[in-house]
Design an enzyme around this catalytic site. Structure first.
Site, PDB file in Angstrom:
ATOM      1  N   ASP A  58     -12.794  -0.231 -19.859  1.00  0.00           N
ATOM      2  CA  ASP A  58     -11.575  -0.804 -19.279  1.00  0.00           C
ATOM      3  C   ASP A  58     -10.574  -0.986 -20.415  1.00  0.00           C
ATOM      4  OD1 ASP A  58     -11.080  -2.718 -16.452  1.00  0.00           O
ATOM      5  OD2 ASP A  58      -9.659  -2.807 -18.121  1.00  0.00           O
ATOM      6  N   THR A 113      -8.525   5.214  -1.672  1.00  0.00           N
ATOM      7  CA  THR A 113      -7.956   4.176  -0.804  1.00  0.00           C
ATOM      8  C   THR A 113      -7.520   4.767   0.531  1.00  0.00           C
ATOM      9  OG1 THR A 113      -6.025   2.736  -0.557  1.00  0.00           O
ATOM     10  CG2 THR A 113      -5.777   4.569  -2.082  1.00  0.00           C
ATOM     11  N   ASP A 114      -7.517   3.921   1.558  1.00  0.00           N
ATOM     12  CA  ASP A 114      -7.018   4.377   2.873  1.00  0.00           C
ATOM     13  C   ASP A 114      -5.518   4.663   2.830  1.00  0.00           C
ATOM     14  OD1 ASP A 114      -6.051   1.761   2.735  1.00  0.00           O
ATOM     15  OD2 ASP A 114      -6.885   1.121   4.659  1.00  0.00           O
ATOM     16  N   GLU A 115      -4.844   4.192   1.765  1.00  0.00           N
ATOM     17  CA  GLU A 115      -3.383   4.410   1.684  1.00  0.00           C
ATOM     18  C   GLU A 115      -3.030   5.887   1.554  1.00  0.00           C
ATOM     19  OE1 GLU A 115      -0.877   1.803  -0.485  1.00  0.00           O
ATOM     20  OE2 GLU A 115      -2.159   0.070  -0.133  1.00  0.00           O
ATOM     21  N   LEU A 127      -1.730 -10.072  -1.826  1.00  0.00           N
ATOM     22  CA  LEU A 127      -1.386 -11.026  -0.767  1.00  0.00           C
ATOM     23  C   LEU A 127      -2.290 -12.265  -0.719  1.00  0.00           C
ATOM     24  CD1 LEU A 127       0.458 -11.564   1.796  1.00  0.00           C
ATOM     25  CD2 LEU A 127      -1.490 -10.722   3.107  1.00  0.00           C
ATOM     26  N   LYS A 151      -2.803   8.221  -6.018  1.00  0.00           N
ATOM     27  CA  LYS A 151      -4.221   8.193  -5.616  1.00  0.00           C
ATOM     28  C   LYS A 151      -4.573   9.467  -4.837  1.00  0.00           C
ATOM     29  CE  LYS A 151      -6.866   5.279  -6.032  1.00  0.00           C
ATOM     30  NZ  LYS A 151      -7.857   4.990  -7.114  1.00  0.00           N
ATOM     31  N   TYR A 185       2.254   4.677  -5.718  1.00  0.00           N
ATOM     32  CA  TYR A 185       0.823   4.360  -5.868  1.00  0.00           C
ATOM     33  C   TYR A 185      -0.030   5.283  -4.995  1.00  0.00           C
ATOM     34  CZ  TYR A 185      -3.614   2.102  -4.740  1.00  0.00           C
ATOM     35  OH  TYR A 185      -4.947   1.868  -4.491  1.00  0.00           O
ATOM     36  N   SER A 186       0.275   5.330  -3.691  1.00  0.00           N
ATOM     37  CA  SER A 186      -0.604   6.119  -2.811  1.00  0.00           C
ATOM     38  C   SER A 186      -0.488   7.608  -3.128  1.00  0.00           C
ATOM     39  CB  SER A 186      -0.330   5.829  -1.338  1.00  0.00           C
ATOM     40  OG  SER A 186       1.013   6.046  -1.005  1.00  0.00           O
TER      41      SER A 186
HETATM   42  P1  NAD Z   1      -7.328  -3.919 -10.298  1.00  0.00           P
HETATM   43  O1  NAD Z   1      -5.891  -3.665 -10.571  1.00  0.00           O
HETATM   44  O2  NAD Z   1      -7.784  -5.308 -10.008  1.00  0.00           O
HETATM   45  O3  NAD Z   1      -8.215  -3.378 -11.506  1.00  0.00           O
HETATM   46  C1  NAD Z   1      -7.942  -2.179 -12.163  1.00  0.00           C
HETATM   47  C2  NAD Z   1      -8.690  -2.174 -13.493  1.00  0.00           C
HETATM   48  O4  NAD Z   1      -8.460  -0.921 -14.141  1.00  0.00           O
HETATM   49  C3  NAD Z   1      -8.225  -3.267 -14.469  1.00  0.00           C
HETATM   50  O5  NAD Z   1      -9.331  -3.917 -15.038  1.00  0.00           O
HETATM   51  C4  NAD Z   1      -7.425  -2.498 -15.525  1.00  0.00           C
HETATM   52  O6  NAD Z   1      -7.472  -3.104 -16.808  1.00  0.00           O
HETATM   53  C5  NAD Z   1      -8.148  -1.163 -15.500  1.00  0.00           C
HETATM   54  N1  NAD Z   1      -7.296  -0.076 -15.999  1.00  0.00           N
HETATM   55  C6  NAD Z   1      -6.021   0.200 -15.621  1.00  0.00           C
HETATM   56  N2  NAD Z   1      -5.566   1.272 -16.305  1.00  0.00           N
HETATM   57  C7  NAD Z   1      -6.572   1.682 -17.103  1.00  0.00           C
HETATM   58  C8  NAD Z   1      -6.715   2.744 -18.033  1.00  0.00           C
HETATM   59  N3  NAD Z   1      -5.713   3.606 -18.287  1.00  0.00           N
HETATM   60  N4  NAD Z   1      -7.896   2.876 -18.680  1.00  0.00           N
HETATM   61  C9  NAD Z   1      -8.912   2.020 -18.456  1.00  0.00           C
HETATM   62  N5  NAD Z   1      -8.835   0.985 -17.606  1.00  0.00           N
HETATM   63  C10 NAD Z   1      -7.669   0.825 -16.920  1.00  0.00           C
HETATM   64  O7  NAD Z   1      -7.695  -2.940  -9.098  1.00  0.00           O
HETATM   65  P2  NAD Z   1      -8.735  -3.129  -7.892  1.00  0.00           P
HETATM   66  O8  NAD Z   1      -8.046  -3.805  -6.770  1.00  0.00           O
HETATM   67  O9  NAD Z   1     -10.009  -3.657  -8.425  1.00  0.00           O
HETATM   68  O10 NAD Z   1      -8.925  -1.598  -7.469  1.00  0.00           O
HETATM   69  C11 NAD Z   1      -9.934  -0.804  -8.094  1.00  0.00           C
HETATM   70  C12 NAD Z   1      -9.901   0.581  -7.476  1.00  0.00           C
HETATM   71  O11 NAD Z   1     -10.111   0.495  -6.076  1.00  0.00           O
HETATM   72  C13 NAD Z   1      -8.556   1.290  -7.658  1.00  0.00           C
HETATM   73  O12 NAD Z   1      -8.818   2.639  -7.935  1.00  0.00           O
HETATM   74  C14 NAD Z   1      -7.861   1.134  -6.303  1.00  0.00           C
HETATM   75  O13 NAD Z   1      -7.012   2.206  -6.062  1.00  0.00           O
HETATM   76  C15 NAD Z   1      -9.058   1.146  -5.367  1.00  0.00           C
HETATM   77  N6  NAD Z   1      -8.908   0.405  -4.097  1.00  0.00           N
HETATM   78  C16 NAD Z   1      -8.490  -0.900  -4.099  1.00  0.00           C
HETATM   79  C17 NAD Z   1      -8.448  -1.593  -2.881  1.00  0.00           C
HETATM   80  C18 NAD Z   1      -8.007  -3.040  -2.840  1.00  0.00           C
HETATM   81  O14 NAD Z   1      -7.852  -3.595  -1.744  1.00  0.00           O
HETATM   82  N7  NAD Z   1      -7.836  -3.729  -3.959  1.00  0.00           N
HETATM   83  C19 NAD Z   1      -8.812  -0.967  -1.691  1.00  0.00           C
HETATM   84  C20 NAD Z   1      -9.212   0.386  -1.745  1.00  0.00           C
HETATM   85  C21 NAD Z   1      -9.283   1.055  -2.953  1.00  0.00           C
HETATM   86  O1  DAU Z   2      -5.454  -0.477   1.684  1.00  0.00           O
HETATM   87  C1  DAU Z   2      -5.960  -0.474   0.389  1.00  0.00           C
HETATM   88  C2  DAU Z   2      -4.922  -0.963  -0.590  1.00  0.00           C
HETATM   89  O2  DAU Z   2      -4.775  -2.364  -0.375  1.00  0.00           O
HETATM   90  C3  DAU Z   2      -5.290  -0.675  -2.041  1.00  0.00           C
HETATM   91  O3  DAU Z   2      -5.330   0.722  -2.227  1.00  0.00           O
HETATM   92  C4  DAU Z   2      -4.298  -1.314  -3.009  1.00  0.00           C
HETATM   93  O4  DAU Z   2      -4.731  -1.129  -4.337  1.00  0.00           O
HETATM   94  C5  DAU Z   2      -4.227  -2.800  -2.704  1.00  0.00           C
HETATM   95  O5  DAU Z   2      -3.266  -3.433  -3.537  1.00  0.00           O
HETATM   96  C6  DAU Z   2      -3.865  -3.027  -1.223  1.00  0.00           C
HETATM   97  O6  DAU Z   2      -2.505  -2.593  -0.957  1.00  0.00           O
HETATM   98  P1  DAU Z   2      -1.496  -3.452  -0.055  1.00  0.00           P
HETATM   99  O7  DAU Z   2      -0.118  -3.054  -0.393  1.00  0.00           O
HETATM  100  O8  DAU Z   2      -1.917  -3.422   1.378  1.00  0.00           O
HETATM  101  O9  DAU Z   2      -1.857  -4.939  -0.628  1.00  0.00           O
HETATM  102  P2  DAU Z   2      -0.933  -6.182  -1.006  1.00  0.00           P
HETATM  103  O10 DAU Z   2      -1.867  -7.329  -1.236  1.00  0.00           O
HETATM  104  O11 DAU Z   2       0.071  -5.863  -2.039  1.00  0.00           O
HETATM  105  O12 DAU Z   2      -0.151  -6.461   0.355  1.00  0.00           O
HETATM  106  C7  DAU Z   2      -0.829  -6.688   1.586  1.00  0.00           C
HETATM  107  C8  DAU Z   2       0.233  -6.858   2.667  1.00  0.00           C
HETATM  108  O13 DAU Z   2       0.931  -8.091   2.431  1.00  0.00           O
HETATM  109  C9  DAU Z   2       1.269  -5.779   2.655  1.00  0.00           C
HETATM  110  O14 DAU Z   2       1.666  -5.504   4.007  1.00  0.00           O
HETATM  111  C10 DAU Z   2       2.452  -6.396   1.899  1.00  0.00           C
HETATM  112  C11 DAU Z   2       2.335  -7.867   2.242  1.00  0.00           C
HETATM  113  N1  DAU Z   2       2.782  -8.813   1.192  1.00  0.00           N
HETATM  114  C12 DAU Z   2       2.276  -8.670  -0.069  1.00  0.00           C
HETATM  115  C13 DAU Z   2       2.652  -9.519  -1.084  1.00  0.00           C
HETATM  116  C14 DAU Z   2       2.113  -9.355  -2.481  1.00  0.00           C
HETATM  117  C15 DAU Z   2       3.645  -9.843   1.504  1.00  0.00           C
HETATM  118  O15 DAU Z   2       4.082  -9.989   2.663  1.00  0.00           O
HETATM  119  N2  DAU Z   2       4.004 -10.699   0.499  1.00  0.00           N
HETATM  120  C16 DAU Z   2       3.568 -10.570  -0.786  1.00  0.00           C
HETATM  121  O16 DAU Z   2       3.981 -11.385  -1.646  1.00  0.00           O
END
Ligand code: NAD
Ligand code: DAU
Length: 339
Positions: free
Chosen positions: A33, A125-127, A193, A157, A153-154
């Protein structure tokens, strides 16, 4: 098994490390990381006590560093969580998303190919499927849904997914891909969120809801995502994509109101703000493939998971308060500067 977990100091990667240490204590885990703003070594303090665990600070897009690491460690399995993950940040500054999410993936694919890794798993991701309309509740994302991205972002990915599939088709690299819906649970960075709303509500601050708060997300407790990835890397079919989700759709407003109710805070804290540009309306996963082929089912319903999550944030205030006050970024220096 010797496994490389990239992005293991982030939210889902760290939860996955703890899942693996608990369920497969015989396996060795190396986390790579780069500790960006989203990486927090404090999250891995307990993992670092395990003999089977090792942490390496490096950038997945650094080809020389990855080559040296793969040559030294001889991984059986690579699970790539490392990414820039926040949609709003990708709208402000797309470039780093392309570098980490696309170029970083390619560097890992090249190293996996060169050092003959037995399985490369891409956490997607589903995005990548774009969004669904609110007035068609019968529609879900399947693995056959077209890629149709909305944000930088999407798009990054989806580009990575296409590269992973190309390395399978062209170079026969043994890959799998998972596409999961929104996760929530412990160690979730308080820009997203649910943790943002919990931490701000506890401080009696306004809760910024984008647009009308009617966008729908399909929430999955993070441990259920980890159990699904664990099944895919061990039993999933090479070359396949698996969608992961648990039919827990909620509007953002429902989620925010649930958090306020659980914390005993007033709905007057809700503050409607300008919508996110390109804001996806609804995500909803059809998990039939992973359920049918691998027998995966989620263990945690949203109503229980959100209570557990809120309790975790109440019990672990130091964790998110260190993030808000910036102290977590000193932790690496404290731990490693003398070594
Ligand atoms: P996060 O942002 O919490 O963590 C990402 C991690 O990657 C961090 O620890 C960061 O330091 C590390 N990182 C970033 N750039 C890097 C680099 N260049 N080299 C090495 N490390 C690096 O993200 P998360 O929410 O844990 O998501 C993890 C994975 O799951 C991502 O690929 C995201 O697209 C995917 N994902 C997330 C969600 C969600 O709801 N959070 C849902 C579906 C898929
Ligand atoms: O679906 C999977 C994805 O879910 C992952 O691939 C992403 O990494 C992860 O960040 C997440 O994306 P979202 O954009 O759905 O998550 P976020 O928490 O940013 O926002 C969730 C919803 O809430 C979205 O409709 C935007 C809204 N939102 C978000 C924030 C941060 C608000 O209304 N207010 C806020 O301040």
């Amino acid at each position: 098994m010797k496994m490389l977990v990239t992005g293991g100091a982030g939210f889902i990667g760290a939860n996955f490390v703890y899942y693996e240490l608990k369920h497969h204590p015989e396996d060795q885990i190396v986390v790579v990381d780069d500790l960006t703003y989203a990486g927090n070594l404090e999250t891995l303090v307990v993992a670092m006590k395990h003999a089977q665990f090792k942490f390496v600070k490096a950038d997945i897009a650094d080809r020389a560093a990855m080559d040296a690491l793969f040559a030294a460690e001889k991984f059986d399995t690579v699970v790539n969580f490392a990414a820039e993950s926040h949609v709003d940040r990708s709208i402000e500054n797309p470039e780093i998303f392309l570098r980490t999410n696309i170029m970083g993936t390619q560097v890992l694919l090249d190293a996996s190919r060169k050092y003959q890794v037995g399985r490369y798993h891409q956490v997607s991701t589903d995005e990548v499927y774009g969004d669904l309309p609110l007035d068609r509740p019968e529609l879900f994302f399947t693995e056959e849904t077209h890629i149709h991205t909305s944000s930088p972002y999407s798009a990054s990915k989806a580009s990575a997914d296409l590269l992973v599939q190309a390395y399978h088709r062209t170079f026969k690299l043994p890959i799998t891909i998972s596409r999961c819906s929104n996760n929530y649970g412990p160690f979730h960075f308080p820009e997203k969120l649910i943790p943002l709303m919990i931490s701000r509500a506890l401080a009696d601050q306004q809760l910024p809801v984008y647009g009308k708060g009617e966008n729908v997300r399909d929430w999955l407790y993070v441990e259920d995502h980890c159990s699904a990835i664990d099944l895919i890397i061990r039993n999933g079919r090479v070359g396949e994509v698996y969608n992961i989700g648990g039919h827990n759709e909620r509007t953002n407003l429902e989620v925010v109101k649930t958090i306020l109710r659980e914390l005993g805070k007033p709905e007057s804290l809700i503050h409607y703000v300008t919508d996110r540009p390109g804001h996806d309306m609804r995500y909803a996963i059809d998990p039939a493939k992973i359920s049918g082929e691998l027998g995966w089912t989620p263990a945690t319903r949203f109503d229980d998971g959100i209570k557990k999550t809120i309790q975790w944030y109440l019990d672990n205030r130091f964790w998110w308060e260190h993030i808000i006050n910036g102290e977590y970024q000193n932790y690496y220096a404290q731990m490693y500067n003398q070594r």
